[in-house]
Design a protein around this motif. Structure first.
Motif, PDB file in Angstrom:
ATOM      1  N   LYS A   1      37.127  46.433  -3.591  1.00 28.86           N
ATOM      2  CA  LYS A   1      37.036  45.516  -4.603  1.00 28.86           C
ATOM      3  C   LYS A   1      37.083  44.468  -5.416  1.00 28.86           C
ATOM      4  O   LYS A   1      37.307  43.512  -5.022  1.00 28.86           O
ATOM      5  CB  LYS A   1      38.250  46.605  -5.774  1.00 28.86           C
ATOM      6  N   ALA A   2      35.651  44.420  -5.959  1.00 28.79           N
ATOM      7  CA  ALA A   2      35.985  42.763  -5.976  1.00 28.79           C
ATOM      8  C   ALA A   2      36.531  42.094  -7.001  1.00 28.79           C
ATOM      9  O   ALA A   2      37.517  42.874  -7.845  1.00 28.79           O
ATOM     10  CB  ALA A   2      34.207  42.855  -7.195  1.00 28.79           C
ATOM     11  N   GLY A   3      37.254  40.609  -6.465  1.00 33.13           N
ATOM     12  CA  GLY A   3      38.142  39.983  -7.900  1.00 33.13           C
ATOM     13  C   GLY A   3      39.594  40.475  -7.443  1.00 33.13           C
ATOM     14  O   GLY A   3      40.279  40.168  -7.817  1.00 33.13           O
ATOM     15  N   THR A   4      39.292  41.148  -5.735  1.00 36.18           N
ATOM     16  CA  THR A   4      41.327  41.702  -5.490  1.00 36.18           C
ATOM     17  C   THR A   4      41.634  40.525  -5.165  1.00 36.18           C
ATOM     18  O   THR A   4      40.775  39.904  -3.976  1.00 36.18           O
ATOM     19  CB  THR A   4      41.373  42.534  -4.421  1.00 36.18           C
ATOM     20  N   PRO A   5      42.548  39.984  -5.041  1.00 36.14           N
ATOM     21  CA  PRO A   5      43.412  38.933  -4.654  1.00 36.14           C
ATOM     22  C   PRO A   5      43.237  38.427  -3.095  1.00 36.14           C
ATOM     23  O   PRO A   5      42.993  39.497  -2.525  1.00 36.14           O
ATOM     24  CB  PRO A   5      44.852  39.207  -5.336  1.00 36.14           C
ATOM     25  N   ASP A   6      43.202  37.111  -2.789  1.00 31.57           N
ATOM     26  CA  ASP A   6      43.412  36.958  -1.894  1.00 31.57           C
ATOM     27  C   ASP A   6      44.307  37.435  -0.141  1.00 31.57           C
ATOM     28  O   ASP A   6      43.935  38.159   0.433  1.00 31.57           O
ATOM     29  CB  ASP A   6      43.064  35.427  -1.214  1.00 31.57           C
ATOM     30  N   ILE A   7      45.575  37.558  -0.860  1.00 28.63           N
ATOM     31  CA  ILE A   7      46.592  38.524   0.189  1.00 28.63           C
ATOM     32  C   ILE A   7      47.594  39.452  -0.568  1.00 28.63           C
ATOM     33  O   ILE A   7      47.965  38.929  -1.723  1.00 28.63           O
ATOM     34  CB  ILE A   7      47.513  36.692   0.340  1.00 28.63           C
ATOM     35  N   LEU A   8      47.649  40.473   0.330  1.00 29.24           N
ATOM     36  CA  LEU A   8      48.031  41.040  -0.682  1.00 29.24           C
ATOM     37  C   LEU A   8      49.236  41.757   0.763  1.00 29.24           C
ATOM     38  O   LEU A   8      49.613  41.420   1.553  1.00 29.24           O
ATOM     39  CB  LEU A   8      47.623  43.263  -0.657  1.00 29.24           C
ATOM     40  N   ALA A   9      50.217  41.738  -0.701  1.00 31.16           N
ATOM     41  CA  ALA A   9      52.482  41.417   0.267  1.00 31.16           C
ATOM     42  C   ALA A   9      52.790  42.757  -0.264  1.00 31.16           C
ATOM     43  O   ALA A   9      53.350  43.195  -1.068  1.00 31.16           O
ATOM     44  CB  ALA A   9      52.518  40.391   0.525  1.00 31.16           C
ATOM     45  N   CYS A  10      53.618  43.586   0.797  1.00 26.78           N
ATOM     46  CA  CYS A  10      55.309  43.505   0.412  1.00 26.78           C
ATOM     47  C   CYS A  10      56.046  42.330   0.551  1.00 26.78           C
ATOM     48  O   CYS A  10      56.631  43.442   1.790  1.00 26.78           O
ATOM     49  CB  CYS A  10      54.675  45.325   0.921  1.00 26.78           C
ATOM     50  N   VAL A  11      57.185  41.814  -0.481  1.00 26.76           N
ATOM     51  CA  VAL A  11      58.498  41.376  -0.513  1.00 26.76           C
ATOM     52  C   VAL A  11      59.693  42.222  -0.644  1.00 26.76           C
ATOM     53  O   VAL A  11      59.701  42.116  -2.193  1.00 26.76           O
ATOM     54  CB  VAL A  11      57.685  40.157  -0.969  1.00 26.76           C
ATOM     55  N   LYS A  12      60.294  41.957  -0.395  1.00 24.34           N
ATOM     56  CA  LYS A  12      61.781  42.860  -0.682  1.00 24.34           C
ATOM     57  C   LYS A  12      61.075  44.478  -1.517  1.00 24.34           C
ATOM     58  O   LYS A  12      62.255  44.327  -2.451  1.00 24.34           O
ATOM     59  CB  LYS A  12      62.222  42.219  -1.493  1.00 24.34           C
ATOM     60  N   GLY A  13      60.083  45.409  -1.328  1.00 20.19           N
ATOM     61  CA  GLY A  13      59.985  46.476  -1.801  1.00 20.19           C
ATOM     62  C   GLY A  13      59.134  46.123  -2.833  1.00 20.19           C
ATOM     63  O   GLY A  13      59.201  47.351  -3.972  1.00 20.19           O
ATOM     64  N   ARG A  14      58.948  44.864  -3.345  1.00 16.91           N
ATOM     65  CA  ARG A  14      57.593  44.328  -4.365  1.00 16.91           C
ATOM     66  C   ARG A  14      56.359  44.675  -4.031  1.00 16.91           C
ATOM     67  O   ARG A  14      56.015  43.747  -3.141  1.00 16.91           O
ATOM     68  CB  ARG A  14      58.182  42.994  -5.588  1.00 16.91           C
ATOM     69  N   PHE A  15      55.112  44.804  -4.385  1.00 20.40           N
ATOM     70  CA  PHE A  15      53.511  44.315  -4.615  1.00 20.40           C
ATOM     71  C   PHE A  15      53.976  43.068  -4.903  1.00 20.40           C
ATOM     72  O   PHE A  15      53.774  43.037  -5.713  1.00 20.40           O
ATOM     73  CB  PHE A  15      53.169  45.407  -5.147  1.00 20.40           C
ATOM     74  N   VAL A  16      53.145  42.241  -4.388  1.00 21.50           N
ATOM     75  CA  VAL A  16      52.617  40.814  -4.016  1.00 21.50           C
ATOM     76  C   VAL A  16      51.154  41.152  -3.929  1.00 21.50           C
ATOM     77  O   VAL A  16      50.828  41.161  -2.720  1.00 21.50           O
ATOM     78  CB  VAL A  16      53.586  39.944  -3.737  1.00 21.50           C
ATOM     79  N   ALA A  17      50.842  40.416  -5.172  1.00 17.98           N
ATOM     80  CA  ALA A  17      48.975  39.947  -5.227  1.00 17.98           C
ATOM     81  C   ALA A  17      49.390  38.293  -5.469  1.00 17.98           C
ATOM     82  O   ALA A  17      49.595  37.740  -6.646  1.00 17.98           O
ATOM     83  CB  ALA A  17      48.114  40.668  -5.497  1.00 17.98           C
ATOM     84  N   ILE A  18      47.992  37.749  -4.321  1.00 20.68           N
ATOM     85  CA  ILE A  18      48.269  36.008  -4.506  1.00 20.68           C
ATOM     86  C   ILE A  18      46.838  35.452  -4.054  1.00 20.68           C
ATOM     87  O   ILE A  18      46.292  36.225  -3.072  1.00 20.68           O
ATOM     88  CB  ILE A  18      49.280  35.503  -2.971  1.00 20.68           C
ATOM     89  N   GLU A  19      46.330  34.771  -5.395  1.00 18.66           N
ATOM     90  CA  GLU A  19      44.937  34.335  -5.086  1.00 18.66           C
ATOM     91  C   GLU A  19      44.891  33.282  -4.638  1.00 18.66           C
ATOM     92  O   GLU A  19      46.110  32.282  -5.471  1.00 18.66           O
ATOM     93  CB  GLU A  19      44.539  34.753  -6.178  1.00 18.66           C
ATOM     94  N   VAL A  20      44.741  32.626  -3.523  1.00 22.04           N
ATOM     95  CA  VAL A  20      43.978  31.771  -3.566  1.00 22.04           C
ATOM     96  C   VAL A  20      43.183  30.274  -3.717  1.00 22.04           C
ATOM     97  O   VAL A  20      42.195  30.718  -3.455  1.00 22.04           O
ATOM     98  CB  VAL A  20      44.862  31.113  -1.659  1.00 22.04           C
ATOM     99  N   LYS A  21      43.331  29.261  -4.098  1.00 20.00           N
ATOM    100  CA  LYS A  21      42.204  28.626  -4.330  1.00 20.00           C
ATOM    101  C   LYS A  21      43.039  27.293  -4.382  1.00 20.00           C
ATOM    102  O   LYS A  21      44.083  26.854  -4.513  1.00 20.00           O
ATOM    103  CB  LYS A  21      42.300  28.893  -6.287  1.00 20.00           C
ATOM    104  N   ARG A  22      41.537  26.691  -3.952  1.00 23.52           N
ATOM    105  CA  ARG A  22      41.553  24.570  -3.420  1.00 23.52           C
ATOM    106  C   ARG A  22      42.384  23.463  -5.052  1.00 23.52           C
ATOM    107  O   ARG A  22      42.169  24.593  -5.707  1.00 23.52           O
ATOM    108  CB  ARG A  22      40.660  24.328  -3.324  1.00 23.52           C
ATOM    109  N   GLU A  23      43.081  23.391  -4.974  1.00 22.17           N
ATOM    110  CA  GLU A  23      43.783  21.982  -5.204  1.00 22.17           C
ATOM    111  C   GLU A  23      43.079  21.560  -6.915  1.00 22.17           C
ATOM    112  O   GLU A  23      42.292  21.931  -7.927  1.00 22.17           O
ATOM    113  CB  GLU A  23      44.780  21.054  -5.132  1.00 22.17           C
ATOM    114  N   SER A  24      41.756  20.742  -5.881  1.00 19.44           N
ATOM    115  CA  SER A  24      40.741  21.062  -7.247  1.00 19.44           C
ATOM    116  C   SER A  24      40.140  21.396  -6.930  1.00 19.44           C
ATOM    117  O   SER A  24      39.187  21.181  -6.062  1.00 19.44           O
ATOM    118  CB  SER A  24      40.928  19.047  -5.931  1.00 19.44           C
ATOM    119  N   GLY A  25      39.067  22.110  -8.028  1.00 21.41           N
ATOM    120  CA  GLY A  25      37.733  22.158  -8.730  1.00 21.41           C
ATOM    121  C   GLY A  25      37.966  23.416  -7.568  1.00 21.41           C
ATOM    122  O   GLY A  25      36.495  24.460  -7.943  1.00 21.41           O
TER     123      GLY A  25
END
Length: 98
Positions: free
Chosen positions: A34-58
């Motif tokens: 699916k387009a737009g899905t965050p870069d990293i999907l995780a399960c941490v302490k039973g919680r669904f976590v989605a992380i979108e990673v972007k470079r600091e500048s730009g």
């Protein structure tokens, strides 16, 4: 071949997730994802976590990425945009994941 800034941060975050014992997967855009899905999907302490990673500048978050982050949050998951491991650790503390 050297890593770009986003890839370097992604690898740092994946290493951190490993240390926490979290389940995680790096997503890759393709015909089958699916387009737009965050870069990293995780399960941490039973919680669904989605992380979108972007470079600091730009690094810009697209409208579709923003919409997916909001949908995850509305569904009760944790989703955020980060540009560093330190910022990620801040979010993990904020959401009581560590």
């Amino acid at each position: 071949m050297s890593q770009g800034p986003e890839k370097r941060v992604e690898n740092q975050i994946k290493g951190y997730l490993d240390k926490l014992g979290a389940y995680h997967r790096k997503t890759h855009g393709s015909l089958f994802s699916k387009a737009g899905t965050p870069d990293i999907l995780a399960c941490v302490k039973g919680r669904f976590v989605a992380i979108e990673v972007k470079r600091e500048s730009g690094g810009k978050v697209s409208a579709l990425q923003k919409a997916n982050i909001k949908m995850i949050q509305k569904a009760g998951g944790i989703a955020f945009v980060t540009s560093s491991l330190e910022q990620t650790k801040h979010y993990f503390k904020k959401f009581d994941l560590v």
